[in-house]
Design a protein around this motif. Structure first.
Motif, mmCIF file in Angstrom:
data_model
loop_
_atom_site.group_PDB
_atom_site.id
_atom_site.type_symbol
_atom_site.label_atom_id
_atom_site.label_comp_id
_atom_site.label_asym_id
_atom_site.label_seq_id
_atom_site.Cartn_x
_atom_site.Cartn_y
_atom_site.Cartn_z
ATOM 1 N N VAL A 103 0.963 -1.171 0.091
ATOM 2 C CA VAL A 103 -0.012 -0.002 0.115
ATOM 3 C C VAL A 103 0.836 1.250 0.029
ATOM 4 C CG1 VAL A 103 -1.659 1.234 1.199
ATOM 5 C CG2 VAL A 103 -1.825 -1.221 1.030
ATOM 6 N N GLY A 104 1.010 1.667 -1.112
ATOM 7 C CA GLY A 104 1.871 3.072 -1.124
ATOM 8 C C GLY A 104 2.854 2.883 -2.001
ATOM 9 N N LEU A 105 3.919 2.395 -1.899
ATOM 10 C CA LEU A 105 5.044 2.244 -2.793
ATOM 11 C C LEU A 105 5.275 1.099 -3.728
ATOM 12 C CD1 LEU A 105 7.865 3.115 -0.087
ATOM 13 C CD2 LEU A 105 6.422 4.577 -1.476
ATOM 14 N N GLU A 106 5.817 1.258 -4.922
ATOM 15 C CA GLU A 106 5.801 0.242 -5.818
ATOM 16 C C GLU A 106 7.186 -0.635 -5.691
ATOM 17 O OE1 GLU A 106 5.439 1.936 -9.942
ATOM 18 O OE2 GLU A 106 3.334 2.248 -9.743
ATOM 19 N N PHE A 107 7.007 -1.841 -6.103
ATOM 20 C CA PHE A 107 8.176 -2.888 -5.918
ATOM 21 C C PHE A 107 7.838 -3.886 -7.065
ATOM 22 C CE2 PHE A 107 7.562 -1.088 -1.723
ATOM 23 C CZ PHE A 107 8.989 -0.939 -1.258
ATOM 24 N N ASP A 108 9.112 -4.375 -7.417
ATOM 25 C CA ASP A 108 8.993 -5.281 -8.290
ATOM 26 C C ASP A 108 8.341 -6.482 -7.912
ATOM 27 O OD1 ASP A 108 10.432 -3.868 -10.067
ATOM 28 O OD2 ASP A 108 12.366 -4.763 -9.554
ATOM 29 N N ASN A 109 7.327 -7.407 -8.973
ATOM 30 C CA ASN A 109 6.744 -8.578 -8.494
ATOM 31 C C ASN A 109 5.843 -8.342 -7.342
ATOM 32 O OD1 ASN A 109 7.950 -9.861 -10.635
ATOM 33 N ND2 ASN A 109 9.716 -10.046 -9.436
ATOM 34 N N ARG A 114 -2.384 2.311 -4.381
ATOM 35 C CA ARG A 114 -2.174 3.611 -3.827
ATOM 36 C C ARG A 114 -3.181 4.593 -4.243
ATOM 37 N NH1 ARG A 114 3.303 5.555 -6.989
ATOM 38 N NH2 ARG A 114 2.759 5.314 -9.092
ATOM 39 N N PRO A 115 -3.609 5.592 -3.616
ATOM 40 C CA PRO A 115 -4.588 6.607 -3.853
ATOM 41 C C PRO A 115 -4.232 7.282 -5.264
ATOM 42 C CG PRO A 115 -4.253 6.653 -1.618
ATOM 43 C CD PRO A 115 -3.300 5.766 -2.170
ATOM 44 N N GLN A 116 -5.224 7.552 -6.233
ATOM 45 C CA GLN A 116 -5.110 8.236 -7.249
ATOM 46 C C GLN A 116 -4.888 9.703 -6.939
ATOM 47 O OE1 GLN A 116 -8.102 7.118 -9.869
ATOM 48 N NE2 GLN A 116 -7.575 5.110 -9.940
ATOM 49 N N ALA A 117 -3.904 10.156 -7.534
ATOM 50 C CA ALA A 117 -3.752 11.834 -6.846
ATOM 51 C C ALA A 117 -4.796 12.594 -7.237
ATOM 52 C CB ALA A 117 -2.361 12.123 -7.468
ATOM 53 N N GLY A 118 -5.357 12.444 -8.587
ATOM 54 C CA GLY A 118 -6.531 13.472 -8.764
ATOM 55 C C GLY A 118 -6.249 14.781 -8.880
ATOM 56 N N CYS A 119 -6.812 15.574 -8.575
ATOM 57 C CA CYS A 119 -6.749 17.139 -8.496
ATOM 58 C C CYS A 119 -6.702 17.670 -7.032
ATOM 59 C CB CYS A 119 -7.475 17.896 -9.303
ATOM 60 S SG CYS A 119 -7.253 17.196 -11.033
ATOM 61 N N GLY A 120 -6.758 16.957 -6.090
ATOM 62 C CA GLY A 120 -6.847 17.423 -4.777
ATOM 63 C C GLY A 120 -6.093 18.376 -4.039
ATOM 64 N N MET A 121 -4.778 18.138 -4.300
ATOM 65 C CA MET A 121 -3.848 19.321 -3.904
ATOM 66 C C MET A 121 -4.028 20.555 -4.630
ATOM 67 S SD MET A 121 -2.021 20.246 -1.296
ATOM 68 C CE MET A 121 -1.464 18.664 -0.587
ATOM 69 N N GLY A 142 5.697 15.755 5.627
ATOM 70 C CA GLY A 142 6.122 14.768 6.386
ATOM 71 C C GLY A 142 7.768 14.395 6.380
ATOM 72 N N PRO A 143 8.322 13.325 6.682
ATOM 73 C CA PRO A 143 9.744 13.088 6.656
ATOM 74 C C PRO A 143 10.244 13.397 5.211
ATOM 75 C CG PRO A 143 8.573 11.105 7.574
ATOM 76 C CD PRO A 143 7.454 11.903 7.110
ATOM 77 N N GLU A 144 11.397 13.976 5.383
ATOM 78 C CA GLU A 144 12.191 14.365 4.135
ATOM 79 C C GLU A 144 12.468 13.117 3.276
ATOM 80 O OE1 GLU A 144 15.753 17.479 2.648
ATOM 81 O OE2 GLU A 144 15.320 16.918 4.871
ATOM 82 N N GLY A 145 11.946 13.368 2.159
ATOM 83 C CA GLY A 145 12.197 11.954 1.270
ATOM 84 C C GLY A 145 11.295 10.971 1.120
ATOM 85 N N HIS A 146 10.157 11.233 2.094
ATOM 86 C CA HIS A 146 9.033 10.259 2.081
ATOM 87 C C HIS A 146 8.081 10.388 0.620
ATOM 88 C CE1 HIS A 146 5.051 8.667 3.100
ATOM 89 N NE2 HIS A 146 5.908 8.078 3.937
ATOM 90 N N PRO A 147 7.897 9.387 -0.039
ATOM 91 C CA PRO A 147 7.342 9.558 -1.312
ATOM 92 C C PRO A 147 6.056 10.318 -1.277
ATOM 93 C CG PRO A 147 8.430 7.243 -1.018
ATOM 94 C CD PRO A 147 8.222 7.827 0.286
ATOM 95 N N GLU A 148 4.979 9.775 -0.556
ATOM 96 C CA GLU A 148 3.640 10.530 -0.700
ATOM 97 C C GLU A 148 3.906 12.145 -0.243
ATOM 98 O OE1 GLU A 148 1.015 8.192 1.598
ATOM 99 O OE2 GLU A 148 0.876 6.626 -0.022
ATOM 100 N N SER A 149 4.714 12.355 0.847
ATOM 101 C CA SER A 149 4.735 13.606 1.216
ATOM 102 C C SER A 149 5.434 14.351 0.228
ATOM 103 C CB SER A 149 5.530 13.682 2.618
ATOM 104 O OG SER A 149 6.021 14.910 2.955
ATOM 105 N N GLU A 150 6.524 13.884 -0.499
ATOM 106 C CA GLU A 150 6.992 14.702 -1.601
ATOM 107 C C GLU A 150 6.247 14.999 -2.590
ATOM 108 O OE1 GLU A 150 10.117 16.152 -1.621
ATOM 109 O OE2 GLU A 150 10.332 15.377 0.535
#
Length: 705
Positions: A103-109, A114-121, A142-150
């Protein structure tokens, strides 16, 4: 759930009591009820987690990896920046034999949701600029470098740059934590930075910022607009109600279970054909400044406010009830350091919380083997089973000795970890109404169990020490007995040697008295007879020689008699101790010129034969030393006593001698004095100075009783 063996699906996240993760889990639980599966929530937060901004603890991965699972859901978007993408991928590799949902990040196999970004922000930023005319923005990331926060930060900055090219927003990283956002906002307020809008990357940070603003008298939303992201249930209850972006949290959980059900052969649906709305949406409430218009809107706002106040009151009552309840459990648990009593109090509290099933499991701490564990307590309904002190041994692959009961759909598994020490885990059904109960129970069990283990170790050490002390005491007692026996034997030997010495001296004295003295006396008499015979002749020189021989023989006979008396004081047996001392002093005055005096306290007496002999010898030796070495002009012998002891004393006015510190005797004569005193239990005291010497011996009158 039926009689077939259910499939076990692990749900790996950082905090069960965090709204976002909890909503995803309950969405998964709702979907899981459609299939023969059991859902196990592995919580991976600990003290280090909060320092690292929501990082998932290794222990959760380790425990899940040891469990015999059929599928796994991992909330990779909650792991924070302290776990790199590569590190998480390494963890997931240990589960490659089973279907996984990230839930959130992509990995091989790995199937990713993950939520579709849409136009919320985009909508939120445009709303603040165009509707509320905000110009000075603070973005709490959020934490620096966190994918969703970035991703949220990039969308915000891009939209703002298009609407307000001249804008210079301030970016601060508050790690998705309410308290960190509170502290960050306080610092900016005190630094007099004039912002009029706060855009937070999640709802918790928005709540922290609102609290800081209102504490400093800055009204929200009149002076500053504040928005969040996630739309957790509490956001609608806050005052003002939080404008935010809604995420399809429950739908994420449902979609994850649906995918795993298909992969495990429990459903014939194709994941690609699943229709689910995973898009985000902009939710307008009051914290941005909206819904403050006419009377009709005002009335509606008042109704909503009243509803929120009632809900907040209900939450506060629930919070107080939970706190009070947990305090009662804690008081019962910490009342004792005995493991059985702790587990009994815990099981009683769990039943009061409405938890239908729970178990406490400890790993083999001594061998550092986490693949084997011991079940210490199991609660099933009203039945409580406690397995102390050693527990029920089993393999952690099954989580419990008989596996998880099939009667329950879901479990929460909390790792019991004290610092870096993995102690075990606590597993229970998620029946408590308050989602924050489980972390509190985890911490309570960890600290109380650690305390019990420490006390147990201390008691073991105390028992070991007692055994060692007992053994050592026994050795010391035996050694003491042996020493006493050796001392007694030595005293007996010394006594025997002294008796032999006395007997030898007595025999020598008797031989001198009976033989030598008689022979010398006879020689003197013969010489005197010869002298008388020679008077009738003209041999004057021969007559004078005979006279000299007679006088010398008689004098030698007297001297021999005195030596015999010193060696064998026959007066001790015939006339007693006092008379013998009087005779000794008299004889010394005859030979040494009346320089010895005797002072006797009336009533003085020594009845014990051994004491009498040794005290006589002490006086005799002291007199001989004084006469021979002291160059004294006056010597006094004192005999005195009190109710319990008798003391003999010899004092002279001679030149004295050096008495070495810590020693009562030096030289052979002094050593003999000390030896004789010890033999009769006496206390010898010697004091000497240039003006004289005093030798005394004090002996208990009971010694010879």
């Amino acid at each position: 759930m039926g009689t077939a063996e259910p499939k076990r699906i692990g749900f790996l996240a950082t905090q069960f009591d965090e709204y976002y993760q909890n909503l995803v889990f309950h969405g998964a639980l709702e979907e899981a009820r459609r299939y023969p599966v059991q859902l196990i929530f592995y919580e991976g937060s600990n003290t280090e987690t909060f320092v690292k901004s929501g990082a998932l603890d290794d222990t959760a991965f380790s425990l899940a990896a040891k469990t015999q699972l059929d599928g796994l859901i991992v909330m990779t978007n909650t792991m924070g920046s302290s776990f790199s993408h590569e590190r998480i991928a390494g963890y997931l590799a240990s589960f490659s034999h089973m279907p996984i949902v990230s839930v959130g990040l992509e990995f091989d196999n790995v199937y990713t949701l993950r939520p579709q970004a849409g136009c919320g922000m985009v909508q939120l930023t445009s709303h603040l600029v165009e509707v509320h005319h905000r110009r000075h923005f603070l973005f709490l990331a959020g934490p620096e470098g966190h994918p969703e926060s970035e991703a949220r930060k990039r969308e915000f900055l891009h939209t703002l740059s298009e609407l307000l090219p001249e804008a210079e927003p301030v970016i601060r990283y508050a790690d998705f934590l309410e308290e960190r956002a509170y502290e960050t906002t306080i610092a900016l307020i005190e630094g007099h930075w004039p912002f009029d809008a706060v855009v937070a990357a999640n709802d918790q940070m928005a709540f922290g910022s609102i609290r800081a603003l209102e504490e400093h008298g800055i009204r929200v939303p009149a002076q500053v607009s504040v928005t969040g992201f996630d739309d957790i249930p509490y956001s609608v209850l806050s005052i003002p109600a939080l404008t935010t972006i809604h995420q399809p949290t429950s739908e994420l959980g449902r979609r994850a279970i649906a995918y795993l059900a298909t992969e495990l052969g429990l459903s014939s649906s194709n994941p690609a054909d699943m229709v689910a709305d995973l898009s985000t949406s902009f939710v307008i409430r009051q914290s941005c400044g909206c819904m403050n218009g006419g009377s009709e809107e005002t009335a509606s706002t008042v109704d909503q406010l009243q509803m929120r106040l009632r809900n907040l009151f209900s939450l506060q009552v629930g919070e107080r009830s939970r706190s009070a309840f947990l305090r009662r459990i804690e008081a019962a648990v910490v009342r004792s350091f005995k493991l059985e009593e702790i587990l009994s109090a815990l099981s009683h509290g769990l039943k009061q919380l409405g938890i239908r099933f729970a178990a406490v499991v400890m790993v083999d701490e001594r061998r550092k083997n986490t693949s084997r564990a011991s079940l210490l307590m199991q609660l099933t309904g009203e039945e409580v089973r406690i397995f102390t002190p050693n527990g029920h041994q089993f393999s952690t692959r099954s989580l419990l000795p008989q596996g998880l009961p099939k009667d329950f759909q879901a479990y929460v598994c909390e790792s019991l970890q004290f610092g870096t020490e993995q102690m075990g885990y606590f597993i229970c059904t998620p029946d408590a109404k308050d989602m924050r109960v489980y972390a509190s129970l985890r911490d309570l069990i960890t600290t109380s169990m650690k305390g019990a283990l420490i006390m147990s170790l201390e008691k073991d050490r105390e028992l070991m020490l007692q055994r060692e002390v007992h053994e050592r005491t026994g050795e010391l007692v035996a050694a003491n007995k042996k020493l006493k026996k050796e001392i007694a034997q030595r005293k007996e030997l010394e006594q025997e040697l002294l008796e032999v010495s006395n007997n030898i001296m007595t025999r020598i004295g008797q031989d001198i008295h009976d033989d030598l003295c008689q022979d010398l006396a006879a020689l003197g008499m013969l010489a005197a007879t010869l002298e008388s015979t020679l008077k009738k002749t003209e041999l004057a020189s021969a007559r004078q020689l005979a006279k000299s021989i007679s006088e010398s023989a008689l004098k030698s006979a007297y001297t021999a008699k005195q030596i015999a008396r010193d060696l064998f004081p026959s007066d001790l047996q015939d006339n007693g101790f006092t008379a013998s001392v009087m005779q000794l002093v008299k004889s010394k005055n005859v030979t040494d010129g009346n320089m010895v005096s005797l002072e006797i306290q009336p009533g003085f007496h020594i009845d014990d034969k051994q004491q009498a002999i040794q005290l006589y010898r002490i006086i005799q030796e002291a007199l001989n030393n004084a006469l021979k070495y002291a160059k004294a002009t006056r010597i006094t012998v004192n005999l005195r006593y009190d109710d319990q002891s008798a003391t003999v004393e010899v004092v002279d006015d001679g030149v004295g001698f050096e008495v070495k510190k810590g020693r009562t005797a030096s030289g052979m004569g002094m050593k003999i004095l000390s030896y004789r005193a010890n033999l009769i239990g006496g206390k010898l005291h010697i004091a000497s100075s240039p003006s004289g010497t005093m030798v005394s011996c004090r002996v208990s009158l009971q010694e010879g009783a």
